[in-house]
Design a protein around this motif. Structure first.
Motif, PDB file in Angstrom:
ATOM      1  N   ALA A   1       0.772  -1.106  -0.020  1.00 13.17           N
ATOM      2  CA  ALA A   1       0.167  -0.071  -0.077  1.00 13.17           C
ATOM      3  C   ALA A   1       0.832   1.188   0.004  1.00 13.17           C
ATOM      4  O   ALA A   1       2.110   1.189   0.355  1.00 13.17           O
ATOM      5  N   ARG A   2       0.217   2.297  -0.417  1.00 12.46           N
ATOM      6  CA  ARG A   2       1.041   3.456  -0.474  1.00 12.46           C
ATOM      7  C   ARG A   2       0.963   4.171   0.842  1.00 12.46           C
ATOM      8  O   ARG A   2       0.065   3.854   1.745  1.00 12.46           O
ATOM      9  N   PRO A   3       2.387   4.736   1.266  1.00 11.75           N
ATOM     10  CA  PRO A   3       2.288   5.324   2.687  1.00 11.75           C
ATOM     11  C   PRO A   3       1.261   6.521   2.788  1.00 11.75           C
ATOM     12  O   PRO A   3       0.693   7.122   2.001  1.00 11.75           O
ATOM     13  N   SER A   4       0.659   6.373   4.193  1.00 16.36           N
ATOM     14  CA  SER A   4      -0.219   7.290   4.599  1.00 16.36           C
ATOM     15  C   SER A   4       0.267   7.880   5.837  1.00 16.36           C
ATOM     16  O   SER A   4       1.208   7.436   6.629  1.00 16.36           O
ATOM     17  N   ALA A   5      -0.586   9.269   6.578  1.00 20.02           N
ATOM     18  CA  ALA A   5      -0.214   9.474   7.683  1.00 20.02           C
ATOM     19  C   ALA A   5       1.210  10.096   7.846  1.00 20.02           C
ATOM     20  O   ALA A   5       1.929   9.974   8.793  1.00 20.02           O
ATOM     21  N   THR A   6       1.771  10.578   6.669  1.00 21.19           N
ATOM     22  CA  THR A   6       2.998  10.969   6.603  1.00 21.19           C
ATOM     23  C   THR A   6       3.367  12.341   7.489  1.00 21.19           C
ATOM     24  O   THR A   6       2.588  13.295   7.415  1.00 21.19           O
ATOM     25  N   GLN A   7       4.505  12.548   8.083  1.00 21.47           N
ATOM     26  CA  GLN A   7       4.864  13.483   9.005  1.00 21.47           C
ATOM     27  C   GLN A   7       6.571  13.743   8.867  1.00 21.47           C
ATOM     28  O   GLN A   7       7.203  12.878   8.937  1.00 21.47           O
ATOM     29  N   GLU A   8       6.680  14.898   8.532  1.00 18.43           N
ATOM     30  CA  GLU A   8       7.912  15.312   8.462  1.00 18.43           C
ATOM     31  C   GLU A   8       8.879  15.222   9.995  1.00 18.43           C
ATOM     32  O   GLU A   8       8.023  15.650  10.928  1.00 18.43           O
ATOM     33  N   LEU A   9       9.950  14.898  10.250  1.00 17.73           N
ATOM     34  CA  LEU A   9      10.588  14.745  11.319  1.00 17.73           C
ATOM     35  C   LEU A   9      11.731  15.611  11.419  1.00 17.73           C
ATOM     36  O   LEU A   9      12.509  15.702  10.447  1.00 17.73           O
ATOM     37  N   THR A  10      12.081  16.310  12.518  1.00 15.40           N
ATOM     38  CA  THR A  10      13.302  16.979  12.757  1.00 15.40           C
ATOM     39  C   THR A  10      14.658  16.304  13.276  1.00 15.40           C
ATOM     40  O   THR A  10      14.240  15.586  14.383  1.00 15.40           O
ATOM     41  N   LEU A  11      15.620  16.371  12.938  1.00 15.71           N
ATOM     42  CA  LEU A  11      16.728  15.557  13.376  1.00 15.71           C
ATOM     43  C   LEU A  11      17.166  16.295  14.565  1.00 15.71           C
ATOM     44  O   LEU A  11      17.121  17.512  14.667  1.00 15.71           O
ATOM     45  N   ARG A  12      17.351  15.638  15.644  1.00 16.56           N
ATOM     46  CA  ARG A  12      17.626  16.228  17.031  1.00 16.56           C
ATOM     47  C   ARG A  12      18.814  16.318  17.272  1.00 16.56           C
ATOM     48  O   ARG A  12      19.635  15.428  17.608  1.00 16.56           O
ATOM     49  N   GLY A  13      19.449  17.538  17.249  1.00 20.18           N
ATOM     50  CA  GLY A  13      20.717  18.031  17.961  1.00 20.18           C
ATOM     51  C   GLY A  13      21.986  16.951  17.916  1.00 20.18           C
ATOM     52  O   GLY A  13      22.170  16.402  17.006  1.00 20.18           O
ATOM     53  N   GLU A  14      22.443  16.980  19.165  1.00 18.42           N
ATOM     54  CA  GLU A  14      23.620  16.074  19.208  1.00 18.42           C
ATOM     55  C   GLU A  14      23.413  14.700  18.956  1.00 18.42           C
ATOM     56  O   GLU A  14      24.214  13.973  18.910  1.00 18.42           O
ATOM     57  N   SER A  15      22.218  14.127  19.442  1.00 18.46           N
ATOM     58  CA  SER A  15      21.857  13.167  19.518  1.00 18.46           C
ATOM     59  C   SER A  15      21.635  12.524  18.146  1.00 18.46           C
ATOM     60  O   SER A  15      21.862  11.134  17.748  1.00 18.46           O
ATOM     61  N   ARG A  16      21.421  13.281  17.034  1.00 17.37           N
ATOM     62  CA  ARG A  16      21.443  12.943  15.705  1.00 17.37           C
ATOM     63  C   ARG A  16      20.214  11.853  15.389  1.00 17.37           C
ATOM     64  O   ARG A  16      20.393  10.975  14.779  1.00 17.37           O
ATOM     65  N   THR A  17      19.252  12.143  16.151  1.00 18.24           N
ATOM     66  CA  THR A  17      17.987  11.072  16.341  1.00 18.24           C
ATOM     67  C   THR A  17      16.738  11.673  15.737  1.00 18.24           C
ATOM     68  O   THR A  17      16.517  12.992  15.886  1.00 18.24           O
ATOM     69  N   VAL A  18      15.838  10.790  15.010  1.00 14.85           N
ATOM     70  CA  VAL A  18      14.471  11.137  15.103  1.00 14.85           C
ATOM     71  C   VAL A  18      13.737  10.121  15.360  1.00 14.85           C
ATOM     72  O   VAL A  18      14.178   8.899  15.649  1.00 14.85           O
ATOM     73  N   HIS A  19      12.298  10.185  15.757  1.00 17.49           N
ATOM     74  CA  HIS A  19      11.658   9.283  16.534  1.00 17.49           C
ATOM     75  C   HIS A  19      10.039   9.527  16.068  1.00 17.49           C
ATOM     76  O   HIS A  19       9.657  10.558  15.609  1.00 17.49           O
TER      77      HIS A  19
END
Length: 313
Positions: free
Chosen positions: A277-295
């Motif tokens: 299926a095609r992706p849905s509920a797509t949301q842009e995420l911000t890369l977090r500072g020194e941790s270099r993580t998204v969640h």
């Protein structure tokens, strides 16, 4: 996991779940097929004098709740018209009785969550394990590490589960590597409250399945907490990480961390009703500072697929 999307595939998925159910998957597929956001669905119901909140609609399509009251059933009948579905198609799914397994949440088959479900079925058969292992997730925290060569280095999980049948004493953990992954070189580490049992893999499908053995047999309704990790690093460039849920209702937290030498230029979270299926509920995420993580955090999560994707420069 690589997936391929097509409008015809989405239409076919809707037709299938309208026939097989369960209700929440049919509702979600119909909403996605019509391209309607939940607030638009709520607005169209309101125009007919039916007041249903966005939260309730979300719970219905996630399988966390089922419409049961007369006014809710009237809303379902109106949804069939709004979503251009055959009359009684959603109501008929609601009328089906459950299978009698205690405390079992809404579920769906592994077949819809993996492109190579035939291979997965074979690996599970080799372990003598049914597709439904008798457990559903209450809480799942997962951490994924992407390396300096843009490869998936590892993923670790901490899970709380509940048994919906008696005698469960293991969990089947599945790892789907990126293209180029060498499953025979992937290592499994057991964390607290479990140990690694038999391991099976498929090179062609980049799949690894392992037993995580508990130190007790659970009775229906009992809960259990355990942890484990897969150490990979054998695949090519990674572009997304996805997690498939056969059962719905629990909480899922996914964190993806990147090496300082290789950071993506864009990250997004998404959901899919099935592997095709095609992706849905797509949301842009911000890369977090020194941790270099998204969640991402989802509650309730599934059944279906949740994931985070990223783009490289």
């Amino acid at each position: 996991m690589n997936v391929h999307s097509a409008d015809s595939g989405t239409s076919g998925e809707l037709e299938r779940v309208l026939h097989t159910g369960p209700f929440h998957l049919a509702l979600r597929a119909a909403i996605e097929a019509r391209g309607l956001a939940l607030h638009r669905v709520r607005h169209r119901l309101a125009l007919r004098g039916i007041n249903v909140g966005v939260t309730s609609l979300s719970y219905w399509q996630q399988g966390a709740r089922r419409p049961r009251r007369p006014e809710s059933l009237s809303a379902v009948r109106a949804l069939e018209d709004i979503l251009e579905l055959p009359a009684e198609s959603l109501l008929r799914l609601l009328a089906r009785t459950d299978d009698g397994i205690q405390d079992r949440p809404a579920s769906r088959s592994y077949q819809t969550l993996f492109e190579r479900s035939d291979v997965l079925r074979t690996l599970l058969a080799q372990l003598g394990s049914p597709l439904d292992g008798g457990l559903h997730t209450l809480d799942h925290w997962e951490r994924v590490r992407i390396g300096a060569c843009r490869e998936l280095l590892s993923r670790s999980s901490q899970q709380a589960v509940r048994a919906h049948r008696d005698g469960v004493d293991r969990y089947l953990a599945i790892h789907h590597g990126d293209p180029g992954c060498a499953p025979e070189r992937v290592r499994v580490r057991a964390g607290e409250n479990c140990r690694v049992g038999r391991v099976r893999w498929s090179t062609s499908a980049q799949l690894v399945v392992t037993e995580l053995l508990f130190d007790t047999r659970l009775r229906s309704g009992e809960t259990y907490v355990f942890g484990y990790a897969f150490e990979d690093g054998t695949g090519g460039v990674s572009h997304e990480y996805v997690r498939g849920f056969s059962f719905g209702g629990g909480q899922y937290v996914l964190q993806v961390g990147f090496d300082a030498a290789q950071l993506p230029v864009r990250c997004r979270s998404f959901a899919r009703t099935s592997a095709g299926a095609r992706p849905s509920a797509t949301q842009e995420l911000t890369l977090r500072g020194e941790s270099r993580t998204v969640h991402l955090v989802r509650h309730p999560a599934g059944p279906g697929i949740l994931g985070i994707g990223w783009e490289w420069a």
